[in-house]
Design an enzyme around this catalytic site. Structure first.
Site, PDB file in Angstrom:
ATOM      1  N   SER A   1       0.847  -1.192   0.000  1.00 43.57           N
ATOM      2  CA  SER A   1       0.000   0.000   0.000  1.00 43.57           C
ATOM      3  C   SER A   1       0.883   1.243   0.000  1.00 43.57           C
ATOM      4  O   SER A   1       2.112   1.149  -0.010  1.00 43.57           O
ATOM      5  CB  SER A   1      -0.904   0.003   1.222  1.00 43.57           C
ATOM      6  OG  SER A   1      -0.147   0.320   2.367  1.00 43.57           O
ATOM      7  N   LYS A   2       0.214   2.387   0.029  1.00 43.41           N
ATOM      8  CA  LYS A   2       0.912   3.676   0.057  1.00 43.41           C
ATOM      9  C   LYS A   2       1.895   3.766   1.205  1.00 43.41           C
ATOM     10  O   LYS A   2       2.933   4.399   1.104  1.00 43.41           O
ATOM     11  CB  LYS A   2      -0.109   4.794   0.224  1.00 43.41           C
ATOM     12  CG  LYS A   2      -0.684   5.254  -1.082  1.00 43.41           C
ATOM     13  CD  LYS A   2      -1.148   6.698  -0.928  1.00 43.41           C
ATOM     14  CE  LYS A   2      -1.585   7.246  -2.246  1.00 43.41           C
ATOM     15  NZ  LYS A   2      -2.933   7.693  -2.271  1.00 43.41           N
ATOM     16  N   ARG A   3       1.498   3.152   2.306  1.00 47.06           N
ATOM     17  CA  ARG A   3       2.347   3.137   3.501  1.00 47.06           C
ATOM     18  C   ARG A   3       3.768   2.685   3.178  1.00 47.06           C
ATOM     19  O   ARG A   3       4.732   3.093   3.811  1.00 47.06           O
ATOM     20  CB  ARG A   3       1.772   2.128   4.497  1.00 47.06           C
ATOM     21  CG  ARG A   3       1.110   2.701   5.702  1.00 47.06           C
ATOM     22  CD  ARG A   3       0.583   1.608   6.641  1.00 47.06           C
ATOM     23  NE  ARG A   3       0.129   0.394   6.008  1.00 47.06           N
ATOM     24  CZ  ARG A   3       0.746  -0.788   6.100  1.00 47.06           C
ATOM     25  NH1 ARG A   3       1.840  -0.899   6.813  1.00 47.06           N
ATOM     26  NH2 ARG A   3       0.265  -1.845   5.486  1.00 47.06           N
TER      27      ARG A   3
ATOM     28  N   GLY B   1       5.328   3.240   0.565  1.00 49.70           N
ATOM     29  CA  GLY B   1       5.982   4.123  -0.397  1.00 49.70           C
ATOM     30  C   GLY B   1       5.590   3.797  -1.829  1.00 49.70           C
ATOM     31  O   GLY B   1       6.125   4.378  -2.763  1.00 49.70           O
TER      32      GLY B   1
END
Ligand code: GLU
Length: 464
Positions: free
Chosen positions: A237-239, A241
């Protein structure tokens, strides 16, 4: 082998790494077999679908070079086709109207959960032969006995017990068809031969296979690709990066690097890491997609990007770099100058953005001086040597690396300097910092005029 694949994004978000990989695998498979690759926009969720996402997805695919042979088709424009298929199922007794209200269903769902059972439609309306009624849903009469086998090209046969299924809704109370229904109608009517998609769809597949059979269509081959994990082994996920494809473009990645990176997320060919697009087309096959989840590694993407930056001709890099230079607000210069700048930076920068940042001193009228570096290296003791270097430079008709090096050495000796200290003093003078491409390279690219100006400015500032 006849191959028609598809990429069917739902435009409810950006094109992210997982979607781009799915698109790439379908594209490569189609290209490998000289088949067809279709783009289909799954925009039946009217509330969450947005035109800006459609545009972003299309732009992302184009940037990656994943061109489609047909489409984009929009599910929102295919309602007639879905309707016809629903009518056919109804007429053949393979689907039926259901009047159960959401409240009734919710009550039954809670009861099932309380008994520890999986909530499933209990078939109340299955054999009631109900006529159409506004607000009624239409359900598919699933085969609830025996088994449904998915012969997955990656995982092998997966057997589902039909008793796990229920009569699922194919048309909602507002008259719109549901995802599992439209996907089958589309794949069948578009002649899709291979469905390569994320394995989060695996549980939909037995339902879909039953529907193909009910409609009298041969199901395609399925390949469910294991998901992508972040370095901590949770779903990417975005977490972690991970960004959208277009964000990677903004960060200065080359499409070749992203393609190479995506291809290796779950697919391998021995221990080879670097693949040109042509090589990927030649070598790609579903049989080489791994069964276990792939792990996203940002460092590897950077490494690949650095590789492709080195591989790209300077003229092409210059065109790619220009928007980054513009965004930095540097004054514009000639393409020839940018090309010379690139030659000094292309083995150092891992992204175009990093290259634009490293190049600031080439473009700005005055470098951005790192005050610590100035304090450390531009000291009074160095002033006579810098003066002499400037004098020598002024005497040259044009700057030449070999001549500059000779002058440098002579002055180091004459003033008994540590070569590194003198080099750093010149570097800080010209670039503002302590790390840069080779000194003589930098000087020749900057040219006599800029070099002279920077020396003079610094010499004025150093106190004797
Ligand atoms: N629209 C679906 C998605 O974006 C496609 C699923 C499929 O490939 O069948 O997940």
């Amino acid at each position: 082998m006849k191959v028609i694949t598809r990429f069917p994004p739902s435009p409810t978000g950006h094109l992210h790494v997982g979607g781009a990989r799915t698109a790439l695998f379908n594209w490569l498979f189609a290209r490998h077999y000289h088949g067809k690759f279709i783009l289909r926009i799954e925009d039946t969720d009217r509330l969450r679908s947005k035109q800006e996402y459609v545009e972003g997805i299309i732009e992302g695919l184009k940037w990656l070079g994943l061109h489609w042979d047909e489409g984009p088709y929009y599910q929102s424009q295919r309602m007639e086709i879905y309707k016809r298929h629903i009518e056919r199922l109804l007429a053949e007794g393979k689907a039926y109207y259901c009047y159960c209200t959401p409240e009734e269903l919710e009550k039954k769902r809670k009861e099932a959960m309380a008994k520890g059972q999986k909530p499933r439609y209990d078939g109340t309306c299955r054999n009631r032969n109900l006529p159409p009624k506004p607000g009624a849903v239409i359900r598919f009469k699933s085969n609830l006995v025996g088994e449904t086998a998915v012969n997955d090209l990656i995982h092998g046969p997966i057997i589902f017990n039909n008793s796990e299924l229920d009569d699922w809704i194919i048309q909602r109370s507002d008259g719109t068809p549901t995802y599992n229904f439209v996907v089958v109608v589309d794949d069948a009517t578009m002649g899709i031969t291979h469905v390569i998609r994320g394995d989060d769809h695996i549980n939909n597949t037995p339902k879909q296979i039953q529907l193909y059979e009910a409609l009298g269509y041969a199901p395609p081959a399925f390949a469910h690709v294991p998901m992508i994990l972040g370095p901590d082994k949770t779903k990417l996920s975005k977490r972690h990066g991970a960004a959208s494809v277009l964000e990677y473009r903004e960060m200065g990645f080359l499409p070749e690097a992203l393609i190479n990176f995506l291809a290796r997320l779950g697919w391998s060919y021995g221990d080879q890491e670097i693949f040109s697009l042509q090589e990927l087309i030649e070598k790609f096959d579903i049989s080489r997609i791994g069964k276990s989840a792939a792990v996203f590694n940002q460092e590897k993407l950077l490494w690949l990007n650095a590789h492709y930056i080195k591989q790209t001709p300077n003229e092409k890099l210059a065109e790619l770099l220009k928007p980054f230079l513009e965004r930095k607000g540097y004054p514009s210069t000639s393409t020839d100058y940018i090309i010379k700048v690139i030659q000094t930076l292309k083995t150092r920068a891992k992204t175009l953005l990093e290259m634009a940042e490293m190049a600031d001193f080439y473009f700005l009228e005055e470098p951005i001086y790192d005050s610590k570096a100035v304090q450390k290296f531009l000291v009074p003791q160095i002033k006579p040597a810098l003066k002499e270097m400037l004098h020598t430079i002024k005497g040259m008709s044009a700057l030449d690396e070999a001549q500059l090096e000779q002058a440098f050495k002579r002055i180091v000796e004459k003033y008994a300097l540590k070569p590194r200290n003198f080099a750093q003093a010149i570097r800080v003078t010209l670039t503002g910092r302590t790390v840069s491409p080779g000194l003589f390279e930098v000087m020749t690219v900057l040219g006599k005029e800029k070099v002279t100006k920077r020396f003079e400015r610094i010499l004025e500032k150093i106190k004797e």
